[in-house]
Scaffold this motif. Structure first.
Motif, short mmCIF file in Angstrom:
data_model
loop_
_atom_site.label_atom_id
_atom_site.label_comp_id
_atom_site.label_asym_id
_atom_site.label_seq_id
_atom_site.Cartn_x
_atom_site.Cartn_y
_atom_site.Cartn_z
N ARG A 113 12.17 -9.02 11.40
CA ARG A 113 12.24 -8.63 9.99
C ARG A 113 13.18 -9.51 9.19
O ARG A 113 13.33 -9.34 8.00
CB ARG A 113 12.70 -7.17 9.87
N ARG A 146 14.35 1.21 5.01
CA ARG A 146 13.40 0.29 4.38
C ARG A 146 13.51 0.25 2.86
O ARG A 146 12.96 -0.63 2.22
CB ARG A 146 11.97 0.61 4.81
N VAL A 156 13.15 -1.17 13.40
CA VAL A 156 12.74 -2.55 13.14
C VAL A 156 13.33 -3.46 14.22
O VAL A 156 14.28 -3.08 14.90
CB VAL A 156 13.16 -3.05 11.74
N ARG A 198 -1.82 -4.83 8.19
CA ARG A 198 -0.65 -4.38 7.44
C ARG A 198 -1.10 -3.42 6.35
O ARG A 198 -2.19 -3.54 5.79
CB ARG A 198 0.08 -5.56 6.78
N GLN A 216 5.95 -2.44 -0.60
CA GLN A 216 6.47 -2.43 0.77
C GLN A 216 5.30 -2.81 1.68
O GLN A 216 4.18 -2.32 1.50
CB GLN A 216 6.96 -1.03 1.17
N ASN A 219 4.07 -2.77 5.60
CA ASN A 219 4.36 -2.09 6.87
C ASN A 219 3.29 -2.45 7.89
O ASN A 219 2.17 -2.80 7.53
CB ASN A 219 4.36 -0.57 6.68
N SER A 220 3.63 -2.28 9.15
CA SER A 220 2.63 -2.41 10.21
C SER A 220 1.65 -1.25 10.09
O SER A 220 2.06 -0.10 9.99
CB SER A 220 3.31 -2.37 11.58
N CYS A 241 5.82 0.87 10.98
CA CYS A 241 7.19 0.47 10.63
C CYS A 241 7.23 -0.60 9.54
O CYS A 241 6.30 -1.38 9.37
CB CYS A 241 7.95 0.03 11.87
N PHE A 242 8.34 -0.63 8.82
CA PHE A 242 8.59 -1.56 7.73
C PHE A 242 8.59 -3.00 8.23
O PHE A 242 9.14 -3.30 9.28
CB PHE A 242 9.95 -1.21 7.11
N THR A 243 8.00 -3.90 7.41
CA THR A 243 8.03 -5.32 7.74
C THR A 243 8.83 -6.10 6.69
O THR A 243 9.76 -6.80 7.03
CB THR A 243 6.60 -5.89 7.86
#
Length: 158
Positions: free
Chosen positions: A42, A62, A75, A100, A139, A141-142, A147-149
């Motif tokens: 990240r 995030r 992350v 994503r 935002q 995310n995966s 989860c946040f990327t």
């Protein structure tokens, strides 16, 4: 394409996690290991390669830096130092091959809309979501793990 900034996690966060093996703000223990699957760092937004690279898993908010109400989640960053992804470099090429979810938010952490991208063609989705004048940031995310990327912001036009 609108001018955008790609906002990876700050270098200060990645450096603090590497130095202390603790999550920023929360102080939860971070977990360092040899990667068992590929995942994006990240901080540099490059792939942490399974069986080759060491990674650190930690809890990160995030919405850090844009909202007061947090939403922490897991992350990864490379265990070794890496350069932060350049804000002006456009969508990270290494992430085009994985699905994503791109979410548009208004201030106050208010979700306006979301789009799923599995074909690597992110620019039309980014353009569409940022065309909404109420969208303050996006935002990314995966889609598979949730989860946040990274975050996307509008950049000042040159």
């Amino acid at each position: 394409m609108l001018p955008i900034r790609i906002m990876a996690i700050p270098s200060e966060v990645a450096e603090a996690v590497r130095a202390t093996l603790r999550a920023p703000v929360y102080g939860f223990p971070a977990h360092a290991e040899l990667a068992t699957d590929d995942a994006p760092c990240r901080h540099c937004l490059r792939t942490i390669v399974a069986g080759k690279d060491r990674r650190i898993l930690f809890t990160y908010n995030r919405f850090n830096g844009v909202e007061t109400l947090p939403q922490p989640g897991p992350v990864y960053v490379h265990a070794d130092a890496c350069p932060r992804y350049s804000e002006g470099a456009g969508f990270p090429e290494e992430l085009r091959g994985s699905p994503r979810t791109v979410e548009a938010y208004a201030r106050g952490r208010r979700l306006l809309s979301q789009e799923y991208v599995a074909d690597g063609n992110f620019e039309p989705v980014i353009e569409k979501l940022l065309a909404n004048p109420g969208a303050d940031y996006l935002q990314v995310n995966s889609t598979t793990a949730g989860c946040f990327t990274f975050r996307i912001e509008r950049a000042a036009a040159k």
